[in-house]
Design a protein around this motif. Structure first.
Motif, short mmCIF file in Angstrom:
data_model
loop_
_atom_site.label_atom_id
_atom_site.label_comp_id
_atom_site.label_asym_id
_atom_site.label_seq_id
_atom_site.Cartn_x
_atom_site.Cartn_y
_atom_site.Cartn_z
N HIS A 1 -7.31 -2.79 -3.19
CA HIS A 1 -7.52 -1.62 -2.34
C HIS A 1 -8.15 -0.47 -3.15
CE1 HIS A 1 -5.65 -2.91 1.39
NE2 HIS A 1 -4.62 -3.37 0.72
N PRO A 2 -9.44 -0.60 -3.50
CA PRO A 2 -10.07 0.46 -4.30
C PRO A 2 -10.06 1.82 -3.60
CG PRO A 2 -11.71 -1.08 -3.44
CD PRO A 2 -10.37 -1.69 -3.19
N GLU A 3 -10.09 1.77 -2.27
CA GLU A 3 -10.12 3.02 -1.52
C GLU A 3 -8.80 3.78 -1.59
OE1 GLU A 3 -7.95 0.25 1.01
OE2 GLU A 3 -9.75 0.03 -0.22
N SER A 4 -7.73 3.11 -2.02
CA SER A 4 -6.41 3.74 -2.09
C SER A 4 -6.04 4.20 -3.49
CB SER A 4 -5.34 2.77 -1.57
OG SER A 4 -5.58 2.47 -0.20
N VAL A 5 -6.97 4.06 -4.43
CA VAL A 5 -6.76 4.51 -5.81
C VAL A 5 -7.72 5.66 -6.09
CG1 VAL A 5 -6.83 3.84 -8.24
CG2 VAL A 5 -6.06 2.19 -6.52
N PRO A 6 -7.23 6.80 -6.58
CA PRO A 6 -8.12 7.93 -6.90
C PRO A 6 -8.92 7.62 -8.17
CG PRO A 6 -5.87 8.49 -7.50
CD PRO A 6 -5.81 7.14 -6.83
N LEU A 7 -10.01 6.91 -8.00
CA LEU A 7 -10.75 6.37 -9.15
C LEU A 7 -11.25 7.46 -10.09
CD1 LEU A 7 -12.78 3.50 -7.42
CD2 LEU A 7 -10.70 3.30 -8.79
N ASN A 8 -11.59 8.62 -9.55
CA ASN A 8 -12.09 9.69 -10.41
C ASN A 8 -11.02 10.14 -11.42
OD1 ASN A 8 -10.61 10.74 -8.18
ND2 ASN A 8 -11.40 12.78 -8.61
N GLN A 9 -9.74 10.01 -11.04
CA GLN A 9 -8.65 10.35 -11.96
C GLN A 9 -8.19 9.15 -12.79
OE1 GLN A 9 -5.43 12.45 -9.83
NE2 GLN A 9 -6.90 12.80 -8.19
N LEU B 1 -16.57 -3.26 -10.11
CA LEU B 1 -16.94 -1.87 -9.85
C LEU B 1 -18.38 -1.59 -10.28
CD1 LEU B 1 -13.67 -0.04 -10.98
CD2 LEU B 1 -14.51 -0.27 -8.63
N VAL B 2 -18.79 -2.16 -11.41
CA VAL B 2 -20.16 -1.95 -11.89
C VAL B 2 -21.15 -2.61 -10.94
CG1 VAL B 2 -21.81 -2.53 -13.72
CG2 VAL B 2 -19.55 -1.63 -14.31
N PHE B 3 -20.91 -3.86 -10.56
CA PHE B 3 -21.85 -4.58 -9.71
C PHE B 3 -21.91 -4.01 -8.29
CE2 PHE B 3 -21.95 -7.83 -13.02
CZ PHE B 3 -23.27 -8.25 -12.96
N LEU C 1 0.81 -1.22 0.00
CA LEU C 1 0.00 0.00 0.00
C LEU C 1 0.84 1.27 0.00
CD1 LEU C 1 -3.13 -0.27 2.33
CD2 LEU C 1 -3.02 0.53 -0.03
N ARG C 2 1.93 1.25 0.73
CA ARG C 2 2.76 2.47 0.85
C ARG C 2 3.36 2.89 -0.49
NH1 ARG C 2 7.54 -0.06 4.52
NH2 ARG C 2 5.84 -1.43 5.14
N TYR C 3 3.35 1.97 -1.45
CA TYR C 3 3.94 2.27 -2.76
C TYR C 3 2.91 2.73 -3.79
CZ TYR C 3 8.04 -0.17 -0.94
OH TYR C 3 9.13 -0.55 -0.18
N TYR C 4 1.62 2.75 -3.43
CA TYR C 4 0.58 3.00 -4.43
C TYR C 4 0.80 4.31 -5.19
CZ TYR C 4 -2.76 -0.86 -4.04
OH TYR C 4 -3.37 -2.09 -4.15
N ASP C 5 1.11 5.38 -4.49
CA ASP C 5 1.31 6.67 -5.18
C ASP C 5 2.46 6.59 -6.18
OD1 ASP C 5 -0.79 7.77 -3.84
OD2 ASP C 5 0.43 8.89 -2.40
N ASN C 6 3.56 5.98 -5.74
CA ASN C 6 4.72 5.85 -6.64
C ASN C 6 4.41 4.93 -7.83
OD1 ASN C 6 6.37 7.55 -5.17
ND2 ASN C 6 7.22 5.92 -3.91
N ILE C 7 3.64 3.89 -7.57
CA ILE C 7 3.27 2.97 -8.65
C ILE C 7 2.42 3.69 -9.70
CG2 ILE C 7 1.93 0.91 -9.24
CD1 ILE C 7 2.66 -0.16 -6.40
N LEU C 8 1.43 4.42 -9.24
CA LEU C 8 0.55 5.12 -10.18
C LEU C 8 1.34 6.16 -10.98
CD1 LEU C 8 -2.65 5.56 -7.99
CD2 LEU C 8 -2.38 4.07 -9.99
N ARG C 9 2.28 6.83 -10.32
CA ARG C 9 3.12 7.79 -11.04
C ARG C 9 3.99 7.08 -12.09
NH1 ARG C 9 3.35 10.94 -6.28
NH2 ARG C 9 5.04 9.69 -5.43
N GLY C 10 4.52 5.91 -11.72
CA GLY C 10 5.37 5.15 -12.64
C GLY C 10 4.60 4.55 -13.80
N LEU C 11 3.35 4.15 -13.55
CA LEU C 11 2.54 3.54 -14.60
C LEU C 11 1.94 4.57 -15.56
CD1 LEU C 11 0.53 0.87 -12.54
CD2 LEU C 11 2.31 0.39 -14.23
N HIS C 12 1.72 5.77 -15.08
CA HIS C 12 1.00 6.77 -15.87
C HIS C 12 1.56 6.96 -17.29
CE1 HIS C 12 -0.41 10.84 -17.08
NE2 HIS C 12 -1.55 10.36 -16.61
N PRO C 13 2.88 7.10 -17.46
CA PRO C 13 3.41 7.28 -18.83
C PRO C 13 3.11 6.10 -19.75
CG PRO C 13 5.08 7.83 -17.18
CD PRO C 13 3.96 7.16 -16.45
#
Length: 218
Positions: free
Chosen positions: A109-117, A145-147, A71-83
């Motif tokens: 961990h859906p609560e730890s991902v900014p789904l709107n972005q 997520l849909v269900f 979990l502590r890496y989620y922000d870094n992971i999302l930054r690394g995956l974005h490109p």
């Protein structure tokens, strides 16, 4: 004395092995997250497409099996995956594995991902183009997520309808994946009914027929 850096082909083998281990080891990999994650995060920016692909897959498996330690890496992971989701990424398989990684992060961990972005960017690269081994992870995430009536995914109904049509019409997807996507589409139909008619009327006949074939009748 400083160690010489590994040749690119050695790093490719290392990341490929780590990805395999992270997948097959399951939950015991959690004990190694802090040692492995910094390496694979670095390789997300590798100049080698195979490395980026394996690193993205490995990151997803570490999140899936690493429990709260990842979990502590989620922000870094999302930054690394974005490109890897952008036009600057030339390799479809890399993009598919980046989508798979995000799907696994959301499932755990859906609560730890900014789904709107994240969700608009995630859906924009779908359907998968090359690595169909990521299909169940990616489309199971969308379905869950849909269900669960997640408001962020339900704000993207036009995108979901078009995605569903493309997946069920694809000759490259399995019947299992198509059935999953068909059930998800049926649930959307039960929620929105007539409101979806303008979206459905814009589908090609082939896509509309494919959806009818795989969407269970209520």
């Amino acid at each position: 004395m400083q160690k010489a850096s590994r040749p690119p082909q050695d790093r490719t083998m290392v990341v490929a092995c780590l990805a395999e281990v992270a997948q097959n080891m399951g939950s015991p990999i959690a004990a190694y997250v802090d040692r492995v994650m910094p390496l694979v995060l670095k390789e997300l920016a590798s100049s080698d497409a195979t490395n980026r692909r394996n690193a993205a897959f490995c990151v997803g498996e570490l999140c899936k099996n690493g429990d709260d330690l990842a979990l502590r890496y989620y922000d870094n992971i999302l930054r690394g995956l974005h490109p890897l989701f952008g036009e600057s990424e030339p390799d479809d398989a890399v993009r598919d594995n980046a989508a798979g990684a995000v799907a696994r992060m959301i499932m755990v961990h859906p609560e730890s991902v900014p789904l709107n972005q994240v969700l608009p960017v995630f859906l924009r690269v779908l359907p998968l183009k090359e690595d169909r081994e990521e299909s169940m992870a990616v489309y199971s995430c969308v379905s869950t997520l849909v269900f669960s009536s997640n408001p962020q995914i339900l704000s993207l109904v036009p995108e979901l309808v078009n995605l569903s049509a493309q997946v069920v019409a694809s000759p490259d997807e399995t019947s299992e994946v198509k059935t999953l996507v068909g059930r998800t589409f049926s649930h959307l139909l039960s929620l929105y009914g007539q409101q979806m008619q303008p979206i459905l009327s814009n589908l090609s006949p082939a896509h509309a027929n494919a959806l009818s074939a795989f969407a269970p009748r209520s």
